[in-house]
Design a protein around this motif. Structure first.
Motif, mmCIF file in Angstrom:
data_model
loop_
_atom_site.group_PDB
_atom_site.id
_atom_site.type_symbol
_atom_site.label_atom_id
_atom_site.label_comp_id
_atom_site.label_asym_id
_atom_site.label_seq_id
_atom_site.Cartn_x
_atom_site.Cartn_y
_atom_site.Cartn_z
ATOM 1 N N ARG A 44 0.831 -1.207 0.000
ATOM 2 C CA ARG A 44 0.000 0.000 0.000
ATOM 3 C C ARG A 44 0.860 1.249 0.000
ATOM 4 N N ASP A 45 1.892 1.263 0.843
ATOM 5 C CA ASP A 45 2.791 2.419 0.888
ATOM 6 C C ASP A 45 3.567 2.557 -0.425
ATOM 7 N N ALA A 46 3.968 1.425 -1.010
ATOM 8 C CA ALA A 46 4.735 1.471 -2.255
ATOM 9 C C ALA A 46 3.913 2.080 -3.387
ATOM 10 N N ILE A 47 2.624 1.797 -3.407
ATOM 11 C CA ILE A 47 1.755 2.392 -4.425
ATOM 12 C C ILE A 47 1.731 3.910 -4.271
ATOM 13 N N ILE A 48 1.593 4.372 -3.039
ATOM 14 C CA ILE A 48 1.562 5.813 -2.789
ATOM 15 C C ILE A 48 2.888 6.445 -3.164
ATOM 16 N N LEU A 49 3.994 5.790 -2.805
ATOM 17 C CA LEU A 49 5.316 6.326 -3.135
ATOM 18 C C LEU A 49 5.523 6.380 -4.639
ATOM 19 N N LYS A 50 5.091 5.344 -5.336
ATOM 20 C CA LYS A 50 5.222 5.315 -6.805
ATOM 21 C C LYS A 50 4.486 6.491 -7.423
ATOM 22 N N ARG A 51 3.291 6.768 -6.954
ATOM 23 C CA ARG A 51 2.503 7.861 -7.531
ATOM 24 C C ARG A 51 3.100 9.220 -7.190
ATOM 25 N N ILE A 52 3.744 9.311 -6.013
ATOM 26 C CA ILE A 52 4.405 10.569 -5.654
ATOM 27 C C ILE A 52 5.592 10.831 -6.578
ATOM 28 N N VAL A 53 6.469 9.834 -6.718
ATOM 29 C CA VAL A 53 7.689 10.058 -7.499
ATOM 30 C C VAL A 53 7.402 10.172 -8.985
ATOM 31 N N MET A 54 6.296 9.595 -9.451
ATOM 32 C CA MET A 54 5.905 9.743 -10.847
ATOM 33 C C MET A 54 5.091 11.004 -11.081
ATOM 34 N N LEU A 55 4.968 11.830 -10.011
ATOM 35 C CA LEU A 55 4.226 13.096 -10.065
ATOM 36 C C LEU A 55 2.779 12.888 -10.483
ATOM 37 N N GLU A 56 2.264 11.717 -10.111
ATOM 38 C CA GLU A 56 0.873 11.403 -10.435
ATOM 39 C C GLU A 56 -0.081 11.931 -9.381
ATOM 40 N N LYS A 57 0.351 11.877 -8.114
ATOM 41 C CA LYS A 57 -0.540 12.315 -7.043
ATOM 42 C C LYS A 57 0.270 12.678 -5.809
ATOM 43 N N TRP A 58 0.095 13.893 -5.337
ATOM 44 C CA TRP A 58 0.679 14.310 -4.070
ATOM 45 C C TRP A 58 -0.303 13.998 -2.949
ATOM 46 N N VAL A 59 0.209 13.546 -1.830
ATOM 47 C CA VAL A 59 -0.672 13.151 -0.736
ATOM 48 C C VAL A 59 -0.529 14.130 0.419
ATOM 49 N N PRO A 74 1.741 13.153 6.390
ATOM 50 C CA PRO A 74 2.379 12.471 5.247
ATOM 51 C C PRO A 74 3.902 12.456 5.288
ATOM 52 N N PHE A 75 4.506 12.872 6.408
ATOM 53 C CA PHE A 75 5.960 13.006 6.460
ATOM 54 C C PHE A 75 6.674 11.728 6.046
ATOM 55 N N PHE A 76 6.197 10.572 6.505
ATOM 56 C CA PHE A 76 6.883 9.312 6.211
ATOM 57 C C PHE A 76 6.997 9.090 4.706
ATOM 58 N N TYR A 77 5.928 9.367 3.974
ATOM 59 C CA TYR A 77 5.949 9.124 2.534
ATOM 60 C C TYR A 77 7.003 9.987 1.840
ATOM 61 N N TYR A 78 7.085 11.254 2.218
ATOM 62 C CA TYR A 78 8.054 12.132 1.578
ATOM 63 C C TYR A 78 9.469 11.886 2.085
ATOM 64 N N LEU A 79 9.585 11.269 3.252
ATOM 65 C CA LEU A 79 10.904 10.904 3.773
ATOM 66 C C LEU A 79 11.557 9.816 2.933
ATOM 67 N N VAL A 80 10.777 8.814 2.521
ATOM 68 C CA VAL A 80 11.348 7.669 1.801
ATOM 69 C C VAL A 80 11.095 7.718 0.301
ATOM 70 N N ALA A 81 10.279 8.683 -0.175
ATOM 71 C CA ALA A 81 9.987 8.756 -1.609
ATOM 72 C C ALA A 81 11.247 8.905 -2.462
ATOM 73 N N PRO A 82 12.241 9.715 -2.059
ATOM 74 C CA PRO A 82 13.451 9.810 -2.900
ATOM 75 C C PRO A 82 14.144 8.471 -3.122
ATOM 76 N N PHE A 83 14.077 7.590 -2.162
ATOM 77 C CA PHE A 83 14.731 6.288 -2.300
ATOM 78 C C PHE A 83 13.945 5.387 -3.261
ATOM 79 N N MET A 84 12.639 5.561 -3.315
ATOM 80 C CA MET A 84 11.850 4.839 -4.313
ATOM 81 C C MET A 84 12.226 5.311 -5.718
ATOM 82 N N LEU A 85 12.436 6.592 -5.878
ATOM 83 C CA LEU A 85 12.840 7.138 -7.181
ATOM 84 C C LEU A 85 14.225 6.647 -7.580
ATOM 85 N N LEU A 86 15.170 6.705 -6.629
ATOM 86 C CA LEU A 86 16.543 6.300 -6.932
ATOM 87 C C LEU A 86 16.641 4.813 -7.265
ATOM 88 N N SER A 87 15.733 4.007 -6.719
ATOM 89 C CA SER A 87 15.779 2.561 -6.960
ATOM 90 C C SER A 87 15.041 2.154 -8.226
#
Length: 532
Positions: A44-59, A74-87
């Protein structure tokens, strides 16, 4: 730091610390993808992170809590979102991010203890915090409570520096020109603002961290009483200064919740109403078992989660009282000023949790204690340091800590288990790949049985593979329904008349529904149900 290591013995000690830190880092990063926890919550979190880094949806909201489905920030999502993008959208990316964040936090915490409480205390602290099974395992997958240990202790560190600035001002105010008072106040207030921000971020990671406010609030009250006891006017500068700084810290914490506040305003304060209902109706309070039983259970679990030792009720109570008495004695005998206040603060964080958490009826899971682990390790390190004034005692402690580290390391699956061919990520991807091959309509739904909301990791890979299903809370009418049974016993996943709301709704809409396929794959059974 330069004054801490001044001779060859100190250099050897530094080399040992480097080895310890390297080992702690290794245990946090070694074989992460192979042993990564990637289940529904992480999906569930990975889906949200994917949409954040793909600029599909800000939460504007974070994960839900166990209190009446109240959202965190939403701090947790933006804390780890850069690592989802880098990976490259690999779910292991956020896990590496958590490992890095907690590793940096461990090093910062160690350096803080080293600079302010000495080498021996820092050494013991590093062994406990660096090699604790719970600290290592919670640094190896992405989940919002996992960085709580790091952020909580850093918040206490910021509070330490805020107090130090205040006390430094009191010691030097008689030589400070009036024209520099504003500069001095801004310098003091900086750490109060940072402390408030850190507390706000902690509270977004997990609601239990609200207990970090206790030592800060008690210190504020003691400051007010101290000022009043001097007989000065209650609205004197000595009173207004800490008041202004507390207000500034509070505002710093509130600012971190701006996205959640905006979300609530837009949605007619739905989150606030849910929280008020949960607290006013007693949803979060225990309704069974005696308070004493919950209290002792909390205490026993504290020692088990922290050090991996199983104590009965009597020894758990004795250990807590010993911790309190020894800490108070050490603080009074060997420390003064801001160091003593910090020690008291850590003690309040640890001790207050036991009776307060016993009010709540929930599992005594390891992550509920996250905000106090490093504070507890620090207190125990202080005690061991005070008892290590003789070489023979130091030798005993070193042997004991060596046994402790050996025991902890061999509780880690990445150390003792052989190579895994299938991981939770590959299994989820295999199930999603199979479902994608069976899809004949874009209007399809995915549900998990026998437990509700257990399909998030499959949903992530379906979306990753370009076959996004209908949303989990969709009220639409899917043409196809894929039921994923996590227990191969058919009785646990009976489809006709099942109470799972999406499955029940599908059957009610289409009385002539039928199962067209069923296949076991990656330890689950996947059913495809279609309209008749």
């Amino acid at each position: 730091m330069k004054n801490i290591f001044r001779n060859k013995k100190d250099v050897a000690f530094l080399a040992g610390l480097v080895v310890l830190i390297a080992g702690a880092v290794f245990l946090r990063f070694y074989r992460i993808p192979e042993f990564l926890t990637f289940l529904s919550d992480q999906g569930r979190d990975a889906i949200i992170l994917k949409r954040i880094v793909m600029l599909e949806k800000w939460v504007f909201v974070g994960p839900t809590t166990s209190i009446g489905n109240v959202f965190t920030g939403p701090f947790f999502y933006y804390l780890v979102a850069p690592f989802m993008l880098l990976s490259g959208l690999d779910p292991a990316g956020p896990a590496y991010g958590i490992a890095l964040i907690n590793t940096v936090g461990l090093i910062l915490s160690f350096v803080f203890v080293l600079k302010n409480f000495g080498k021996s205390t820092a050494f013991f602290f590093l062994v406990f915090a660096g090699y604790s099974v719970n600290q290592i395992m919670q640094s190896r997958f992405s989940w919002n409570p996992n960085p709580v240990s790091t952020f909580s202790f850093i918040a206490l560190m910021c509070w330490y520096y805020a107090i130090r600035e205040i006390r430094h001002h009191r010691a030097t105010h008689h030589v400070t020109p009036i024209t520099r008072s504003l500069t001095r106040f801004i310098k003091e207030s900086k750490w109060h603002l940072i402390t408030g921000i850190m507390l706000g971020l902690c509270l977004q990671l997990h609601y239990v961290t609200i207990l970090l406010i206790l030592p800060i609030g008690l210190y504020f009250l003691s400051t007010i009483f101290r000022v009043q006891s001097t007989g000065r006017v209650s609205l004197s500068k000595e009173f207004l200064r800490p008041l202004y700084q507390m207000i500034l810290g509070f505002l710093g914490g509130v600012v971190t919740f701006t996205p959640l506040i905006l979300f609530d305003i837009k949605n007619k304060f739905i989150n606030l109403h849910t929280l008020l209902r949960a607290t006013s109706t007693g949803e979060i309070q225990a309704k069974s078992f005696l308070y004493y039983d919950r209290l002792t259970d909390t205490l026993r679990t504290l020692w088990f989660h922290s050090f991996g030792i199983k104590l009965d009720t009597e020894w758990s109570i004795f250990s807590l009282f010993a911790l309190i008495l020894l800490t108070l004695w050490i603080a009074q005998r060997y420390h003064h000023g801001v160091e003593r206040v910090f020690i008291y603060g850590c003690l309040v964080v640890v001790v207050s949790f036991v009776p307060l958490f016993a009010l709540i009826e929930t599992g005594r899971h390891v992550h509920y204690y996250n905000h106090l682990y490093l504070a507890l390790y620090f207190l125990v390190a202080l005690i061991l340091n005070s008892a290590s004034r003789f070489n023979i005692v130091k030798l005993v402690w070193c042997v004991g800590l060596g046994v402790y580290m050996y025991q902890q390391m061999y509780l880690l699956p990445q150390i003792v288990e052989p190579m895994r061919k299938n991981t939770q990520m590959t299994e989820a991807k295999n199930v999603a790949t199979y479902i994608k091959s069976q899809i004949t309509s874009p209007e399809y739904q995915v549900v998990g049985l026998p437990f509700y909301e257990t399909e998030g990791h499959y949903r992530y890979y379906l979306e990753y593979l370009g076959a996004r299903p209908m949303t989990a809370d969709s009220l639409g009418d899917p043409h196809e329904l894929f039921v994923i049974c996590h227990q191969l016993n058919l009785k646990d996943c009976e489809i006709p008349g099942n109470a799972q709301w999406q499955l029940a709704d599908f059957q009610n809409r289409h009385p002539q529904w039928r199962v067209v396929s069923a296949r076991e794959i990656a330890g689950v059974r996947v059913y495809k149900i279609v309209q008749q």
